[in-house]
Motif scaffolding. Structure first.
Motif, PDB file in Angstrom:
ATOM      1  N   ALA A   5       0.951  -1.209   0.016  1.00  0.00           N
ATOM      2  CA  ALA A   5      -0.124  -0.089   0.094  1.00  0.00           C
ATOM      3  C   ALA A   5       0.788   1.186   0.117  1.00  0.00           C
ATOM      4  CB  ALA A   5      -1.025  -0.174   1.136  1.00  0.00           C
ATOM      5  N   TYR A   6       0.223   2.307  -0.497  1.00  0.00           N
ATOM      6  CA  TYR A   6       0.930   3.895  -0.434  1.00  0.00           C
ATOM      7  C   TYR A   6       0.177   4.468   0.383  1.00  0.00           C
ATOM      8  CZ  TYR A   6       1.965   8.361  -2.160  1.00  0.00           C
ATOM      9  OH  TYR A   6       2.540   9.689  -2.221  1.00  0.00           O
ATOM     10  N   PHE A   7       1.123   4.871   1.520  1.00  0.00           N
ATOM     11  CA  PHE A   7       0.412   5.921   2.342  1.00  0.00           C
ATOM     12  C   PHE A   7       0.777   7.471   1.811  1.00  0.00           C
ATOM     13  CE2 PHE A   7       0.598   2.362   5.064  1.00  0.00           C
ATOM     14  CZ  PHE A   7      -0.224   2.152   5.984  1.00  0.00           C
ATOM     15  N   MET A  49       0.637  11.473  -5.486  1.00  0.00           N
ATOM     16  CA  MET A  49      -0.511  10.145  -5.667  1.00  0.00           C
ATOM     17  C   MET A  49      -0.780  10.035  -7.115  1.00  0.00           C
ATOM     18  SD  MET A  49      -4.485  10.056  -3.950  1.00  0.00           S
ATOM     19  CE  MET A  49      -4.003  11.054  -2.446  1.00  0.00           C
ATOM     20  N   LEU A  50      -0.772  10.862  -8.039  1.00  0.00           N
ATOM     21  CA  LEU A  50      -0.817  10.442  -9.245  1.00  0.00           C
ATOM     22  C   LEU A  50       0.154   9.380  -9.684  1.00  0.00           C
ATOM     23  CD1 LEU A  50      -1.560  13.758 -10.962  1.00  0.00           C
ATOM     24  CD2 LEU A  50      -3.258  12.044 -10.552  1.00  0.00           C
ATOM     25  N   LYS A  51       1.394   9.707  -9.454  1.00  0.00           N
ATOM     26  CA  LYS A  51       2.293   8.485  -9.627  1.00  0.00           C
ATOM     27  C   LYS A  51       2.072   7.273  -9.078  1.00  0.00           C
ATOM     28  CE  LYS A  51       6.583   9.912 -10.066  1.00  0.00           C
ATOM     29  NZ  LYS A  51       7.979  10.340 -10.111  1.00  0.00           N
ATOM     30  N   ALA A  52       1.786   7.031  -7.650  1.00  0.00           N
ATOM     31  CA  ALA A  52       1.300   5.813  -7.396  1.00  0.00           C
ATOM     32  C   ALA A  52       0.028   5.308  -7.740  1.00  0.00           C
ATOM     33  CB  ALA A  52       0.700   6.125  -5.851  1.00  0.00           C
ATOM     34  N   GLY A  76      -0.125   1.454 -10.221  1.00  0.00           N
ATOM     35  CA  GLY A  76      -0.961   0.519  -9.804  1.00  0.00           C
ATOM     36  C   GLY A  76      -0.915   0.228  -8.393  1.00  0.00           C
ATOM     37  N   CYS A  77      -0.724   1.216  -7.377  1.00  0.00           N
ATOM     38  CA  CYS A  77      -0.699   1.375  -5.935  1.00  0.00           C
ATOM     39  C   CYS A  77      -2.301   1.051  -5.442  1.00  0.00           C
ATOM     40  CB  CYS A  77       0.046   2.310  -5.325  1.00  0.00           C
ATOM     41  SG  CYS A  77       1.775   2.344  -5.785  1.00  0.00           S
ATOM     42  N   ALA A  78      -2.322   0.377  -4.390  1.00  0.00           N
ATOM     43  CA  ALA A  78      -3.317   0.597  -3.273  1.00  0.00           C
ATOM     44  C   ALA A  78      -3.090   1.756  -2.499  1.00  0.00           C
ATOM     45  CB  ALA A  78      -3.488  -0.826  -2.366  1.00  0.00           C
ATOM     46  N   ILE A  79      -3.937   2.773  -2.395  1.00  0.00           N
ATOM     47  CA  ILE A  79      -3.864   3.877  -1.514  1.00  0.00           C
ATOM     48  C   ILE A  79      -4.635   3.738  -0.263  1.00  0.00           C
ATOM     49  CG2 ILE A  79      -3.708   6.416  -1.795  1.00  0.00           C
ATOM     50  CD1 ILE A  79      -3.180   6.144  -4.740  1.00  0.00           C
ATOM     51  N   GLN A 104     -11.582   9.454  -5.767  1.00  0.00           N
ATOM     52  CA  GLN A 104     -13.024   9.409  -6.232  1.00  0.00           C
ATOM     53  C   GLN A 104     -14.064   9.024  -5.212  1.00  0.00           C
ATOM     54  OE1 GLN A 104     -13.210   7.475 -10.118  1.00  0.00           O
ATOM     55  NE2 GLN A 104     -11.358   8.578 -11.032  1.00  0.00           N
ATOM     56  N   ASN A 105     -13.782   9.532  -3.919  1.00  0.00           N
ATOM     57  CA  ASN A 105     -14.674   9.128  -2.848  1.00  0.00           C
ATOM     58  C   ASN A 105     -14.624   7.710  -2.231  1.00  0.00           C
ATOM     59  OD1 ASN A 105     -15.471  11.966  -2.330  1.00  0.00           O
ATOM     60  ND2 ASN A 105     -16.817  11.715  -4.346  1.00  0.00           N
ATOM     61  N   GLY A 106     -13.361   7.107  -2.366  1.00  0.00           N
ATOM     62  CA  GLY A 106     -13.060   5.766  -2.028  1.00  0.00           C
ATOM     63  C   GLY A 106     -12.945   4.650  -2.954  1.00  0.00           C
ATOM     64  N   LYS A 107     -13.320   5.182  -4.175  1.00  0.00           N
ATOM     65  CA  LYS A 107     -13.134   4.278  -5.226  1.00  0.00           C
ATOM     66  C   LYS A 107     -11.941   3.608  -5.418  1.00  0.00           C
ATOM     67  CE  LYS A 107     -14.228   3.486 -10.306  1.00  0.00           C
ATOM     68  NZ  LYS A 107     -14.646   4.009 -11.376  1.00  0.00           N
ATOM     69  N   HIS A 108     -10.723   4.344  -5.363  1.00  0.00           N
ATOM     70  CA  HIS A 108      -9.557   3.844  -5.400  1.00  0.00           C
ATOM     71  C   HIS A 108      -8.602   4.098  -4.451  1.00  0.00           C
ATOM     72  CE1 HIS A 108     -10.189   3.934  -9.771  1.00  0.00           C
ATOM     73  NE2 HIS A 108     -10.628   5.133  -9.647  1.00  0.00           N
ATOM     74  N   GLY A 109      -9.139   3.865  -2.866  1.00  0.00           N
ATOM     75  CA  GLY A 109      -8.419   4.082  -1.899  1.00  0.00           C
ATOM     76  C   GLY A 109      -9.270   4.065  -0.509  1.00  0.00           C
ATOM     77  N   TRP A 110      -8.697   3.786   0.711  1.00  0.00           N
ATOM     78  CA  TRP A 110      -9.557   4.358   1.978  1.00  0.00           C
ATOM     79  C   TRP A 110      -8.609   5.384   2.519  1.00  0.00           C
ATOM     80  CZ3 TRP A 110      -8.710  -1.418   3.364  1.00  0.00           C
ATOM     81  CH2 TRP A 110      -9.601  -2.461   2.709  1.00  0.00           C
ATOM     82  N   TYR A 111      -9.297   5.828   3.563  1.00  0.00           N
ATOM     83  CA  TYR A 111      -8.758   7.202   4.349  1.00  0.00           C
ATOM     84  C   TYR A 111      -8.673   6.774   5.590  1.00  0.00           C
ATOM     85  CZ  TYR A 111     -10.718   8.757  -0.012  1.00  0.00           C
ATOM     86  OH  TYR A 111     -11.231   9.033  -1.516  1.00  0.00           O
TER      87      TYR A 111
END
Length: 112
Positions: free
Chosen positions: A12-14, A26-29, A33-36, A49-56
């Motif tokens: 994962a990328y923090f 983040m664009l680079k991540a 193909g990183c999970a963010i 995109q409000n959680g479509k591509h990662g968690w917060y």
């Protein structure tokens, strides 16, 4: 090459940036193909995109601990984030889309 390898093979990328807009890191991540896992800010919500591509996570140790535990407990979801990461770029962060957005602004200004 070393940085590309880290992006490409990380679990994962923090992303802890809390100010600014579209963040190049983040664009680079996403591009690699990183999970963010990102700090919960309006900018990061928009980019992912409000959680479509990662968690917060929130800006505190307990929230960070919880997101790490969640990521470890849900490897299938992390893999899903990795599989769709690049689509987060192609849908919004491409020159055709950016150009269309600029044209809309310019046309609205001309109308006024």
């Amino acid at each position: 090459n070393e940085l590309a390898a880290l992006y490409s093979h990380c679990y994962a990328y923090f992303h802890g940036h809390e100010f600014g807009g579209t963040n190049p890191a983040m664009l680079k991540a996403l591009g690699y193909g990183c999970a963010i896992l990102a700090l919960d800010t309006p900018f990061n919500q928009e980019m992912l995109q409000n959680g479509k591509h990662g968690w917060y996570f929130e800006k505190n140790p307990e929230s960070l601990k919880e997101i790490v535990e969640k990521a470890e407990a849900e490897p299938e979801k992390m893999n899903e984030f990795r599989l769709i990461a690049r689509s987060g770029l192609t849908q919004k962060y491409n020159w055709d889309y950016v150009t269309e957005q600029y044209l809309e602004v310019f046309f609205s200004l001309v109308k006024n």
